[in-house]
Scaffold this motif. Sequence first.
Motif, PDB file in Angstrom:
ATOM      1  N   GLY A  64       3.139  17.685 -12.158  1.00 11.59           N
ATOM      2  CA  GLY A  64       1.658  17.980 -12.144  1.00 11.59           C
ATOM      3  C   GLY A  64       1.312  19.208 -11.562  1.00 11.59           C
ATOM      4  O   GLY A  64       0.259  19.671 -12.364  1.00 11.59           O
ATOM      5  N   TYR A  65       1.881  19.515 -10.495  1.00 10.81           N
ATOM      6  CA  TYR A  65       1.523  20.934  -9.724  1.00 10.81           C
ATOM      7  C   TYR A  65       1.814  21.906 -10.975  1.00 10.81           C
ATOM      8  O   TYR A  65       1.177  22.923 -11.097  1.00 10.81           O
ATOM      9  N   VAL A  66       3.119  21.799 -11.874  1.00  5.89           N
ATOM     10  CA  VAL A  66       3.484  22.751 -12.253  1.00  5.89           C
ATOM     11  C   VAL A  66       2.564  23.042 -13.394  1.00  5.89           C
ATOM     12  O   VAL A  66       2.347  24.204 -14.378  1.00  5.89           O
ATOM     13  N   SER A  67       1.950  21.860 -14.055  1.00  6.13           N
ATOM     14  CA  SER A  67       1.004  21.899 -14.976  1.00  6.13           C
ATOM     15  C   SER A  67      -0.493  22.131 -14.692  1.00  6.13           C
ATOM     16  O   SER A  67      -1.245  22.302 -15.513  1.00  6.13           O
ATOM     17  N   GLY A  68      -0.698  22.635 -13.497  1.00  8.20           N
ATOM     18  CA  GLY A  68      -1.966  22.951 -13.025  1.00  8.20           C
ATOM     19  C   GLY A  68      -2.903  22.065 -12.257  1.00  8.20           C
ATOM     20  O   GLY A  68      -3.951  22.221 -12.073  1.00  8.20           O
ATOM     21  N   GLY A  69      -2.157  20.979 -11.873  1.00  8.14           N
ATOM     22  CA  GLY A  69      -2.749  19.857 -11.041  1.00  8.14           C
ATOM     23  C   GLY A  69      -2.928  20.112  -9.756  1.00  8.14           C
ATOM     24  O   GLY A  69      -2.377  20.981  -9.122  1.00  8.14           O
ATOM     25  N   THR A  70      -3.971  19.728  -9.144  1.00  3.45           N
ATOM     26  CA  THR A  70      -4.212  19.739  -7.762  1.00  3.45           C
ATOM     27  C   THR A  70      -4.847  18.547  -7.248  1.00  3.45           C
ATOM     28  O   THR A  70      -5.082  17.454  -7.817  1.00  3.45           O
ATOM     29  N   LEU A  71      -4.603  18.256  -5.907  1.00  3.85           N
ATOM     30  CA  LEU A  71      -5.131  17.066  -4.904  1.00  3.85           C
ATOM     31  C   LEU A  71      -5.559  17.326  -3.817  1.00  3.85           C
ATOM     32  O   LEU A  71      -4.798  17.827  -2.939  1.00  3.85           O
ATOM     33  N   THR A  72      -6.871  17.175  -3.415  1.00  5.78           N
ATOM     34  CA  THR A  72      -7.306  17.690  -2.250  1.00  5.78           C
ATOM     35  C   THR A  72      -7.818  16.659  -1.209  1.00  5.78           C
ATOM     36  O   THR A  72      -8.795  15.532  -2.055  1.00  5.78           O
ATOM     37  N   VAL A  73      -7.531  16.337  -0.314  1.00  2.00           N
ATOM     38  CA  VAL A  73      -8.010  15.259   0.674  1.00  2.00           C
ATOM     39  C   VAL A  73      -9.487  15.357   0.997  1.00  2.00           C
ATOM     40  O   VAL A  73      -9.747  16.232   1.535  1.00  2.00           O
ATOM     41  N   HIS A  74     -10.163  14.357   0.773  1.00  3.05           N
ATOM     42  CA  HIS A  74     -11.615  14.338   1.346  1.00  3.05           C
ATOM     43  C   HIS A  74     -12.000  13.308   2.079  1.00  3.05           C
ATOM     44  O   HIS A  74     -12.341  12.194   1.864  1.00  3.05           O
ATOM     45  N   GLY A  75     -11.615  13.502   3.450  1.00  9.74           N
ATOM     46  CA  GLY A  75     -11.710  12.589   4.531  1.00  9.74           C
ATOM     47  C   GLY A  75     -10.850  11.411   4.606  1.00  9.74           C
ATOM     48  O   GLY A  75     -10.014  11.122   4.008  1.00  9.74           O
ATOM     49  N   LEU A  76     -11.193  10.287   5.387  1.00 13.25           N
ATOM     50  CA  LEU A  76     -10.585   9.154   5.719  1.00 13.25           C
ATOM     51  C   LEU A  76     -10.276   8.187   4.620  1.00 13.25           C
ATOM     52  O   LEU A  76      -9.297   7.634   4.170  1.00 13.25           O
ATOM     53  N   SER A  77     -11.248   8.106   3.762  1.00 15.05           N
ATOM     54  CA  SER A  77     -11.361   7.254   2.514  1.00 15.05           C
ATOM     55  C   SER A  77     -10.185   7.686   1.566  1.00 15.05           C
ATOM     56  O   SER A  77      -9.598   6.936   1.207  1.00 15.05           O
ATOM     57  N   SER A  78      -9.975   9.147   1.345  1.00 15.16           N
ATOM     58  CA  SER A  78      -8.735   9.744   0.676  1.00 15.16           C
ATOM     59  C   SER A  78      -7.519   9.037   1.124  1.00 15.16           C
ATOM     60  O   SER A  78      -6.556   8.432   0.389  1.00 15.16           O
ATOM     61  N   VAL A  79      -7.356   9.018   2.259  1.00 13.01           N
ATOM     62  CA  VAL A  79      -5.991   8.336   3.137  1.00 13.01           C
ATOM     63  C   VAL A  79      -5.781   7.082   2.880  1.00 13.01           C
ATOM     64  O   VAL A  79      -4.930   6.445   2.566  1.00 13.01           O
ATOM     65  N   LEU A  80      -6.839   6.143   2.964  1.00 14.32           N
ATOM     66  CA  LEU A  80      -6.789   4.877   2.936  1.00 14.32           C
ATOM     67  C   LEU A  80      -6.778   4.428   1.522  1.00 14.32           C
ATOM     68  O   LEU A  80      -6.044   3.305   1.318  1.00 14.32           O
ATOM     69  N   ILE A  81      -7.198   4.862   0.625  1.00 16.22           N
ATOM     70  CA  ILE A  81      -6.979   4.566  -0.798  1.00 16.22           C
ATOM     71  C   ILE A  81      -5.585   4.836  -1.334  1.00 16.22           C
ATOM     72  O   ILE A  81      -4.990   4.067  -2.039  1.00 16.22           O
ATOM     73  N   LEU A  82      -5.220   6.005  -1.099  1.00 18.66           N
ATOM     74  CA  LEU A  82      -3.776   6.574  -1.197  1.00 18.66           C
ATOM     75  C   LEU A  82      -2.727   5.564  -0.631  1.00 18.66           C
ATOM     76  O   LEU A  82      -1.777   5.016  -1.093  1.00 18.66           O
ATOM     77  N   GLY A  83      -3.174   5.227   0.752  1.00 22.57           N
ATOM     78  CA  GLY A  83      -2.315   4.234   1.476  1.00 22.57           C
ATOM     79  C   GLY A  83      -2.175   2.882   1.074  1.00 22.57           C
ATOM     80  O   GLY A  83      -1.115   2.337   1.094  1.00 22.57           O
ATOM     81  N   TYR A  84      -3.492   2.407   0.220  1.00 30.48           N
ATOM     82  CA  TYR A  84      -3.191   1.067  -0.372  1.00 30.48           C
ATOM     83  C   TYR A  84      -2.349   1.120  -1.499  1.00 30.48           C
ATOM     84  O   TYR A  84      -1.695   0.285  -1.656  1.00 30.48           O
ATOM     85  N   LEU A  85      -2.802   2.277  -2.302  1.00 31.18           N
ATOM     86  CA  LEU A  85      -1.944   2.042  -3.631  1.00 31.18           C
ATOM     87  C   LEU A  85      -0.345   2.450  -3.071  1.00 31.18           C
ATOM     88  O   LEU A  85       0.520   1.906  -3.885  1.00 31.18           O
ATOM     89  N   THR A  86       0.131   3.119  -2.039  1.00 27.44           N
ATOM     90  CA  THR A  86       1.347   3.135  -1.632  1.00 27.44           C
ATOM     91  C   THR A  86       1.939   1.801  -1.418  1.00 27.44           C
ATOM     92  O   THR A  86       3.127   1.440  -1.827  1.00 27.44           O
ATOM     93  N   LEU A  87       1.187   1.278  -0.543  1.00 26.79           N
ATOM     94  CA  LEU A  87       1.823  -0.373  -0.129  1.00 26.79           C
ATOM     95  C   LEU A  87       2.097  -1.288  -1.322  1.00 26.79           C
ATOM     96  O   LEU A  87       3.073  -1.901  -1.287  1.00 26.79           O
ATOM     97  N   LEU A  88       0.861  -1.382  -2.021  1.00 26.76           N
ATOM     98  CA  LEU A  88       1.110  -2.160  -2.992  1.00 26.76           C
ATOM     99  C   LEU A  88       2.228  -1.905  -4.018  1.00 26.76           C
ATOM    100  O   LEU A  88       2.809  -2.693  -4.498  1.00 26.76           O
ATOM    101  N   SER A  89       2.339  -0.437  -4.306  1.00 25.87           N
ATOM    102  CA  SER A  89       3.445  -0.181  -5.162  1.00 25.87           C
ATOM    103  C   SER A  89       4.796  -0.455  -4.640  1.00 25.87           C
ATOM    104  O   SER A  89       5.704  -0.960  -5.263  1.00 25.87           O
ATOM    105  N   SER A  90       4.949  -0.366  -3.254  1.00 29.06           N
ATOM    106  CA  SER A  90       6.249  -0.561  -2.764  1.00 29.06           C
ATOM    107  C   SER A  90       6.724  -2.152  -2.631  1.00 29.06           C
ATOM    108  O   SER A  90       7.693  -2.336  -3.072  1.00 29.06           O
ATOM    109  N   VAL A  91       5.375  -2.701  -2.346  1.00 28.55           N
ATOM    110  CA  VAL A  91       5.789  -4.238  -2.486  1.00 28.55           C
ATOM    111  C   VAL A  91       5.978  -4.882  -3.649  1.00 28.55           C
ATOM    112  O   VAL A  91       6.973  -5.743  -3.940  1.00 28.55           O
ATOM    113  N   ALA A  92       5.059  -4.567  -4.549  1.00 29.75           N
ATOM    114  CA  ALA A  92       5.023  -4.947  -5.859  1.00 29.75           C
ATOM    115  C   ALA A  92       6.409  -4.725  -6.697  1.00 29.75           C
ATOM    116  O   ALA A  92       6.980  -5.626  -7.149  1.00 29.75           O
ATOM    117  N   PHE A  93       6.914  -3.461  -6.662  1.00 33.41           N
ATOM    118  CA  PHE A  93       7.990  -3.077  -7.441  1.00 33.41           C
ATOM    119  C   PHE A  93       9.299  -3.521  -6.701  1.00 33.41           C
ATOM    120  O   PHE A  93      10.303  -3.912  -7.596  1.00 33.41           O
TER     121      PHE A  93
END
Length: 309
Positions: free
Chosen positions: A217-246
């Motif tokens: 993604g980065y090589v293709s020109g993508g970026t990801l900028t954290v915008h406050g606590l909500s960014s951490v929380l949503i990424l944290g939830y997706l991380t948790l559900l992926s690890s548990v479900a898979f």
Amino acid sequence: METVLPAPLFARKNAAFAGAAFCCLLWGSAYPAIKSGYEIFQIATDDIASKVVFAGYRFLFAGLLLLFMLMQRRPIGRLSPRQCGQVALLGVTQTSLQYVFFYVGLAFTTGVKGSIMNATGTFFSVLLAHFIYQNDRLSHNKALGCALGFAGVMVVNLSSGSLDFSFSLMGDGSVVMAAFILSAATLYGKRISQTLDPMVMTGYQLAFGGLMLTLGGYVSGGTLTVHGLSSVLILGYLTLLSSVAFALWSVLLKYNRVGMIAPFNFLIPVSGALLSAIFLGENIFEWKYVIALVLVCSGIWWVNKVARR
């Protein structure tokens, strides 16, 4: 290696069904979470590279989280060179390559058709299992169950937009290819899990596949900028559900037939639509949700119905 949970629990049909339904509910919740994540991280609709970076961090962190939890109870580094190669191949196919095709496909087709085309993965799983496993042959019940489940996926998307019968190779074809890759990789993962702890296998393949997605993604020109606590929380939830479900899904496939577990995937778009309606403020009181859920559940029942002699 021993597994985290006792094998007999997942060999029981009721426990396997409950676990599969729970996994699909978690994956369904990823739909509104990802859509919210795009808004929170301010990722444009057509910015596929940044979406790939977002997905890469999700799976990379999910794999690292699972491995960190496992290393508190057992050694996780005892992999042979052959097993390392197998896990790396699984990560590239099941996580990296599958999501690249999926995101590219969605960029050239509608969300309605993408959801329906992606459901073809269940058919691929059942058909591939028919040719690979002697005890998982295709039957009339499985064919009927898959047809009912697919009908449920179509119903839940009826009023989301127009569904034409044209076929775009770049759009629809890429989504179908992603579904096929995921089905084939899932069967490959089932084979690896017979000699390697499925939890450890899942942790490594998620981390490696997520790393490849992030770098790509980065090589293709993508970026990801954290915008406050909500960014951490949503990424944290997706991380948790992926690890548990898979991880749970890998354990379920280790001890059960693919044809018995795979049809539960039809629940993902249905639960995703329901949860999106709840959390994104959409209208939940629609007849299509009830009909779709009935069709999907009926399909799962038919697939696992024991034929009487």
